[in-house]
Design an enzyme around this catalytic site. Structure first.
Site, PDB file in Angstrom:
ATOM      1  N   LYS A   1     -69.084 -15.059   8.651  1.00 12.12           N
ATOM      2  CA  LYS A   1     -69.696 -16.099   9.479  1.00 12.12           C
ATOM      3  C   LYS A   1     -70.955 -15.543  10.147  1.00 12.12           C
ATOM      4  CE  LYS A   1     -66.520 -19.409   9.154  1.00 12.12           C
ATOM      5  NZ  LYS A   1     -65.829 -18.787   8.012  1.00 12.12           N
TER       6      LYS A   1
ATOM      7  N   SER B   1     -67.762 -22.048   3.241  1.00 13.39           N
ATOM      8  CA  SER B   1     -68.313 -22.289   4.571  1.00 13.39           C
ATOM      9  C   SER B   1     -69.710 -21.704   4.757  1.00 13.39           C
ATOM     10  CB  SER B   1     -67.385 -21.729   5.652  1.00 13.39           C
ATOM     11  OG  SER B   1     -67.472 -20.326   5.717  1.00 13.39           O
TER      12      SER B   1
END
Length: 205
Positions: free
Chosen positions: A162, A121
């Site tokens: 993230k 990701s």
């Protein structure tokens, strides 16, 4: 035959290979990696490292990569940080805090520990599956920084890497992958920051 500095040709080769690894990868080689690069066994590589240590050209520690060049060959100094397990760059992964290894990192990097990345990701931020992220331990971050976020409580805590985007009444954890969606943390959900990502180590091969 030894040269004017008292080193054999093979010992010079070993010093060169250690320096090459430090410059290219930011870490010294293991005995196995050193032996492979020189076409000798890990035991032979260790023999030469110990000879160089006795001659004052490097310092050997107890861990696989814990060695430091000294004198004229000295490279920027390194220190060891713990590799604590896996962290997800994808869907949150159950947090694993067991000590897997130690990693040498440059002095001044700000890293307190490292985590092994699983998932894709964060590929557009240059963080790939299998990378080791270097983390400065802190419970806060500036908007837009890449963090290790902890979600959940107790035995159900999960960890993910993230980009941190605080917003009104929520926190957005944004992937660096256009194919994936944000993870939105809403009021009442257990959330904390374990640290800020300050670097990445990639092992080749």
């Amino acid at each position: 035959m030894a040269d004017s500095g008292g080193l054999t040709r093979r010992q010079r080769d070993v010093l060169g290979a250690v320096g090459d690894s430090l410059r290219a990868r930011g870490m010294p080689p293991t005995r196995a990696e050193l032996g492979e690069s020189l076409g000798v066994s890990a035991q032979t590589a260790d023999f030469h490292l110990r000879a160089l240590a006795r001659k004052g050209h490097l310092r050997l520690g107890r861990q696989a990569r814990d060695l430091e060049l000294l004198g004229a060959e000295a490279a920027p100094s390194f220190r060891a940080v713990p590799l604590l397990g896996r962290v997800a760059a994808g869907n949150p992964l159950s947090a694993i805090e067991n000590l897997e290894d130690v990693l040498p990192v440059p002095e001044g990097s700000g890293a307190d520990f490292a985590l092994r990345v699983q998932g894709d990701s964060m590929v557009e931020a240059g963080i790939l599956d299998g990378d080791r992220v270097l983390v400065q331990q802190q419970d806060f971050a500036a908007k837009g920084e890449i963090v290790v976020a902890l979600l959940g409580e107790g035995d159900a805590i999960e960890a993910t890497v993230k980009r941190y985007l605080p917003a009104k009444n929520r926190v957005i954890l944004r992937p660096a992958n256009a194919m994936l969606e944000d993870r939105v943390v809403r009021p009442g959900e257990a959330f904390s920051i374990a640290g800020r990502v300050v670097g990445v180590i990639r092992l080749w091969g």
